[in-house]
Design a protein around this motif. Structure first.
Motif, PDB file in Angstrom:
ATOM      1  N   PHE A  18       3.148  -9.264 -13.593  1.00 53.10           N
ATOM      2  CA  PHE A  18       2.587 -10.225 -12.630  1.00 53.10           C
ATOM      3  C   PHE A  18       3.071 -11.608 -13.004  1.00 53.10           C
ATOM      4  O   PHE A  18       3.181 -11.940 -14.187  1.00 53.10           O
ATOM      5  CB  PHE A  18       1.059 -10.186 -12.658  1.00 53.10           C
ATOM      6  N   THR A  52      -6.275   0.243 -13.372  1.00 56.71           N
ATOM      7  CA  THR A  52      -6.253   0.189 -11.904  1.00 56.71           C
ATOM      8  C   THR A  52      -4.838  -0.087 -11.406  1.00 56.71           C
ATOM      9  O   THR A  52      -4.362   0.551 -10.458  1.00 56.71           O
ATOM     10  CB  THR A  52      -7.244  -0.864 -11.398  1.00 56.71           C
ATOM     11  N   ASN A  56      -2.696   2.371  -8.943  1.00 59.36           N
ATOM     12  CA  ASN A  56      -2.165   1.834  -7.677  1.00 59.36           C
ATOM     13  C   ASN A  56      -0.685   2.141  -7.549  1.00 59.36           C
ATOM     14  O   ASN A  56      -0.197   2.464  -6.458  1.00 59.36           O
ATOM     15  CB  ASN A  56      -2.374   0.326  -7.592  1.00 59.36           C
ATOM     16  N   LEU A  61       0.417   2.538  -3.754  1.00 59.20           N
ATOM     17  CA  LEU A  61      -0.233   1.404  -3.094  1.00 59.20           C
ATOM     18  C   LEU A  61       0.382   0.099  -3.585  1.00 59.20           C
ATOM     19  O   LEU A  61       0.220  -0.937  -2.972  1.00 59.20           O
ATOM     20  CB  LEU A  61      -1.743   1.408  -3.379  1.00 59.20           C
ATOM     21  N   ASP A  62       1.066   0.159  -4.713  1.00 59.98           N
ATOM     22  CA  ASP A  62       1.711  -1.023  -5.288  1.00 59.98           C
ATOM     23  C   ASP A  62       3.065  -0.582  -5.848  1.00 59.98           C
ATOM     24  O   ASP A  62       3.246   0.603  -6.153  1.00 59.98           O
ATOM     25  CB  ASP A  62       0.816  -1.605  -6.392  1.00 59.98           C
ATOM     26  N   ASN A  63       3.992  -1.529  -5.951  1.00 59.78           N
ATOM     27  CA  ASN A  63       5.318  -1.190  -6.475  1.00 59.78           C
ATOM     28  C   ASN A  63       5.467  -1.657  -7.910  1.00 59.78           C
ATOM     29  O   ASN A  63       5.032  -2.749  -8.247  1.00 59.78           O
ATOM     30  CB  ASN A  63       6.402  -1.853  -5.629  1.00 59.78           C
ATOM     31  N   GLU A  85       8.309   0.776   4.178  1.00 56.21           N
ATOM     32  CA  GLU A  85       6.847   0.819   4.339  1.00 56.21           C
ATOM     33  C   GLU A  85       6.433   2.045   5.161  1.00 56.21           C
ATOM     34  O   GLU A  85       5.447   2.708   4.849  1.00 56.21           O
ATOM     35  CB  GLU A  85       6.367  -0.480   4.991  1.00 56.21           C
ATOM     36  N   THR A  89       4.090   5.097   3.993  1.00 54.29           N
ATOM     37  CA  THR A  89       2.900   5.535   4.732  1.00 54.29           C
ATOM     38  C   THR A  89       2.873   7.059   4.814  1.00 54.29           C
ATOM     39  O   THR A  89       1.833   7.697   4.616  1.00 54.29           O
ATOM     40  CB  THR A  89       2.894   4.935   6.150  1.00 54.29           C
ATOM     41  N   ARG A  92       1.966   8.536   1.434  1.00 54.87           N
ATOM     42  CA  ARG A  92       0.530   8.377   1.173  1.00 54.87           C
ATOM     43  C   ARG A  92      -0.287   9.418   1.928  1.00 54.87           C
ATOM     44  O   ARG A  92      -1.179  10.038   1.368  1.00 54.87           O
ATOM     45  CB  ARG A  92       0.069   6.982   1.599  1.00 54.87           C
ATOM     46  N   ARG A  93       0.029   9.593   3.207  1.00 52.45           N
ATOM     47  CA  ARG A  93      -0.822  10.500   3.981  1.00 52.45           C
ATOM     48  C   ARG A  93      -0.518  11.970   3.681  1.00 52.45           C
ATOM     49  O   ARG A  93      -1.372  12.827   3.851  1.00 52.45           O
ATOM     50  CB  ARG A  93      -0.715  10.204   5.477  1.00 52.45           C
ATOM     51  N   TYR A  98      -7.592   8.945  -1.070  1.00 56.38           N
ATOM     52  CA  TYR A  98      -8.077   7.891  -1.962  1.00 56.38           C
ATOM     53  C   TYR A  98      -9.579   7.700  -1.812  1.00 56.38           C
ATOM     54  O   TYR A  98     -10.103   7.719  -0.706  1.00 56.38           O
ATOM     55  CB  TYR A  98      -7.430   6.551  -1.632  1.00 56.38           C
ATOM     56  N   PHE A 100     -12.687   4.939  -3.451  1.00 56.27           N
ATOM     57  CA  PHE A 100     -12.836   3.707  -4.208  1.00 56.27           C
ATOM     58  C   PHE A 100     -14.301   3.489  -4.576  1.00 56.27           C
ATOM     59  O   PHE A 100     -15.186   4.218  -4.143  1.00 56.27           O
ATOM     60  CB  PHE A 100     -12.324   2.516  -3.393  1.00 56.27           C
ATOM     61  N   GLN A 101     -14.498   2.419  -5.373  1.00 52.59           N
ATOM     62  CA  GLN A 101     -15.863   2.070  -5.770  1.00 52.59           C
ATOM     63  C   GLN A 101     -16.728   1.794  -4.546  1.00 52.59           C
ATOM     64  O   GLN A 101     -17.844   2.263  -4.426  1.00 52.59           O
ATOM     65  CB  GLN A 101     -15.806   0.842  -6.672  1.00 52.59           C
ATOM     66  N   ASP A 175     -10.723   5.674  -7.796  1.00 53.32           N
ATOM     67  CA  ASP A 175     -10.815   4.454  -8.601  1.00 53.32           C
ATOM     68  C   ASP A 175     -12.280   4.064  -8.737  1.00 53.32           C
ATOM     69  O   ASP A 175     -12.879   3.592  -7.767  1.00 53.32           O
ATOM     70  CB  ASP A 175      -9.999   3.345  -7.929  1.00 53.32           C
TER      71      ASP A 175
ATOM     72  N   GLY B 300      -3.159   6.851   6.238  1.00 50.69           N
ATOM     73  CA  GLY B 300      -1.987   7.269   7.002  1.00 50.69           C
ATOM     74  C   GLY B 300      -1.787   6.489   8.281  1.00 50.69           C
ATOM     75  O   GLY B 300      -0.903   6.814   9.065  1.00 50.69           O
ATOM     76  N   ARG B 386      -1.633  -4.824   3.663  1.00 51.79           N
ATOM     77  CA  ARG B 386      -1.157  -3.725   2.825  1.00 51.79           C
ATOM     78  C   ARG B 386      -2.348  -2.955   2.280  1.00 51.79           C
ATOM     79  O   ARG B 386      -3.417  -3.513   2.052  1.00 51.79           O
ATOM     80  CB  ARG B 386      -0.316  -4.276   1.683  1.00 51.79           C
ATOM     81  N   LEU B 388      -3.005  -2.040  -0.462  1.00 52.11           N
ATOM     82  CA  LEU B 388      -3.437  -2.547  -1.754  1.00 52.11           C
ATOM     83  C   LEU B 388      -4.591  -3.541  -1.636  1.00 52.11           C
ATOM     84  O   LEU B 388      -5.430  -3.648  -2.528  1.00 52.11           O
ATOM     85  CB  LEU B 388      -2.243  -3.219  -2.440  1.00 52.11           C
ATOM     86  N   GLN B 394     -11.577  -5.122  -5.129  1.00 49.99           N
ATOM     87  CA  GLN B 394     -12.535  -4.545  -6.074  1.00 49.99           C
ATOM     88  C   GLN B 394     -12.463  -5.213  -7.441  1.00 49.99           C
ATOM     89  O   GLN B 394     -13.408  -5.174  -8.201  1.00 49.99           O
ATOM     90  CB  GLN B 394     -12.224  -3.063  -6.270  1.00 49.99           C
TER      91      GLN B 394
END
Lengths: 239, 396
Positions: A18, A52, A56, A61-63, A85, A89, A92-93, A98, A100-101, A175, B300, B386, B388, B394
């Motif tokens: 980052f 996390t 991801n 969800l992240d690269n 992208e 998609t 992912r599907r 996924y 989440f909290q 997550d 999706g 996105r 993400l 979170q």
């Protein structure tokens, strides 16, 4: 799961950096790992250890900044070259579900409608037949006409899990799924995930702070400063 | 099963007050639009009808002569100018002329009228030609006089009310001390005919000692003939002025155009406000749902799927607003009529606001277009979220 099951996810030398101002902060430091079909893997570690960020990246969800990621034998990321992208998609599907909290249920849709929501956009062949079974499997079929505001937090997370499972994913990414739940409800969700893994053969990748929850996994990976610090196999793991 | 329409609709139900207020905003814009388009249509229709009701398309008067009774009153009954009766014969020769009718207007001071006296306007008309040309005039009582020299009168609706006369009553032409008998009272027309007292032409000429004089000649042009060609010929006649009803209409339209520009500016502002309102509402709901949109994408949904969903929400708002606004406009057309009448320098009789189905459809078209346009930016922004984002939040 057995050692002979095919590898469904393989990561090689993943790095994520980052940038904050002129400073580079390495979040993921040369992580390599592979996960076999039907495995239940838990990532644990203190806050800021990069767990996390790692899932991801594993979940597309992240690269990553560099490194290679293959899913089901298909290279998704290789040294900064990422799929488009729309291709992501699809990945992912096709591969992931996924949770989440937070549950992110739409408050004006009933339980059943929330679970069916992914069908609005995409329907895997044969997925329709699963709806009733999944609602029953997660113990929410008697709540299917209720609105999210009328059910408990534990039930809400079950709805979110059902929604993640409706398109029959290969891997369930979770997550902090019990982050918003009390101990009893957390245990219930833990049992549920365990059942999905053991009985349905679902591959699960979990991130959690909760040691009790982590302990139901076959394999616990502890991260520190973005790198794998310790890896252990739980005692209840089947041979 | 569930479809994208249900999802969009139920999303809007989440903030009922906000959605309702946005719909009200759009409904107001649609209401203003329908009403104003209706007015635009109705006004021109009514004006055309009024002008047709004048019965003649061209009025020839002596140069400098006031051609409206109101002007005559303002000038204190003076200022009338005359042309010779033989002009009628001259004009009749023109091939474009269909019908022609000579008139003589006179005004007399009546000390008994009102508190301090007032002028009465008399219009001498030819019983052979005038009633035919003004065939739309209807009688409340009685009928036209037939003898061009009879001591008889036909009264406009308001004139009869003012003088409190009925058929059979006598009417005194003051100054001249001539008494005539009322033989007919007209229905209300909404034109200056209402305040006029019609007398037989020859009798007026004799009584006022203007045997060979006229103040006006009404001309009806043949249907296929060119009005402007005849006008050009009439301009050649010495000492006359030509008042064409197409000119009058033009003048009125020019006056009204100012008011029109004003009302259309109001409509434009109303539309702009509603567009900004819609964009704001949708953008806010997108911003509030960033995480949820991220989740939808992880399920999706493609960027286009999200774009469609948000666009659909915008369209639902706009169509609901449009329907409500259009019905509201239909329901309040009469009220709008009254309000607009106050704004205008000249309002013709009859319904000013004429709303028809094609107008309502046009408005729907505009409202849907507004929806499509104002939905583009928020939808595009939502589509770019996105997955993400959902998880990022979170970490907070």
């Amino acid at each position: 799961m057995s050692q002979t099951s095919p590898i469904v996810l393989e990561a090689h030398d993943l790095v994520k950096i980052f940038h904050r101002g002129s400073e580079d902060i390495p979040a993921i430091n040369h992580v390599s790992l592979s996960i076999r079909e039907g495995e239940f893997v838990a990532f644990v570690g203190p806050s800021g250890s990069g767990k996390t960020t790692l899932i991801n990246i594993l979940g597309c969800l992240d690269n990553p900044t560099s490194g290679k990621l293959s899913l089901d034998g298909r290279v998704v990321v290789d040294e900064g070259r990422v799929l488009s992208e729309s291709a992501l998609t699809k990945v992912r599907r096709d591969i992931f579900g996924y949770i989440f909290q937070k549950f992110y249920l739409i408050p004006t849709l009933t339980v059943q409608e929330n679970v069916l929501l992914p069908f609005t956009f995409y329907r895997k062949p044969g997925a329709d037949a699963e709806v009733g079974r999944i609602l029953k499997l997660l113990g929410i079929d008697h709540r299917k006409d209720h609105l999210p505001g009328e059910i408990s937090g534990g039930e809400m997370q079950r709805v979110a899990i059902a929604r993640a499972l409706i398109n029959r994913p290969r891997i369930l990414l979770a997550d902090e799924p019990t982050g918003n739940l009390d101990t009893r409800r957390s245990e219930e969700i833990g049992e549920l995930l365990k059942g999905l893994n053991r009985r349905e053969g679902l591959t699960i990748i979990l991130v959690t702070h909760n040691p009790a929850l982590a302990n139901i996994a076959d394999r616990i990976i502890e991260l520190r400063d973005g790198a794998i610090y310790k890896e252990s196999w739980s005692s209840n793991r089947e041979a | 099963m569930i479809n994208i329409f249900q999802v969009a609709y139920k999303n809007l139900l989440r903030k009922k007050a906000r959605s309702a207020l946005t719909i009200v905003g759009i409904a107001l814009a649609a209401w203003v639009l329908v009403s104003l388009l209706g007015f635009n249509r109705g006004y021109e229709m009514s004006l055309n009808r009024d002008i047709d009701n004048l019965g003649f398309q061209i009025l020839v008067t002596a140069k400098g002569c006031p051609y409206e009774a109101a002007t005559l009153m303002l000038k204190g009954g003076t200022g009338l100018r005359y042309m010779k009766a033989d002009v009628v014969a001259q004009i009749s020769k023109e091939p474009e002329v269909d019908e022609i009718t000579p008139m003589l207007m006179q005004a007399v001071f009546d000390p008994n009228k009102g508190e301090s006296g007032g002028y009465s306007a008399y219009l001498g008309v030819d019983p052979a030609t005038f009633p035919k040309m003004k065939s739309f005039l209807e009688f409340k009582q009685g009928k036209w006089f037939t003898d061009p020299e009879a001591l008889e009168a036909v009264m406009g609706y308001e004139a009869a009310e003012l003088e409190q006369r009925e058929v059979g009553d006598p009417l005194l032409i003051t100054e001249k001390n001539v008494e005539v008998k009322v033989v007919g009272i007209l229905k209300r027309t909404g034109t200056q005919d209402d305040g006029t007292i019609f007398l037989p032409l020859k009798m007026v000429q004799k009584t006022f000692d203007k045997t060979d004089d006229l103040t006006g000649i009404g001309i009806k042009v043949k249907k296929e003939a060119s009005i402007s060609k005849l006008e050009d010929k009439l301009y050649q006649l010495p000492d006359v002025q030509v008042v064409s009803m197409s000119q009058v209409k033009q003048t009125i339209m020019t006056l009204v155009s100012t008011a029109k520009v004003m009302v259309f500016s109001i409509a434009l502002i109303a539309i702009l406000i509603s567009v900004v309102g819609v964009v704001n509402t949708i953008l806010m709901s997108v911003m509030e749902r960033l995480q949820e949109i991220g989740i939808l994408k992880s399920m999706g949904a493609t960027a286009w799927d999200i774009f469609k969903l948000i666009w659909l929400e915008t369209l639902i708002l706009c169509i609901s607003g449009g329907v409500i606004g259009a019905f509201f406009a239909l329901g309040t057309a009469r009220l709008t009529d009254v309000l607009i009448r106050r704004l205008l320098p000249y309002a013709p009789s009859g319904g000013l606001v004429q709303i028809n189905p094609s107008l309502v459809l046009l408005t729907f078209g505009i409202v849907i277009l507004i929806g499509l346009l104002s939905g583009v930016y928020p939808s595009w922004k939502a589509g770019r979220v996105r997955p993400l984002e959902a998880i990022r939040s979170q970490v907070e």
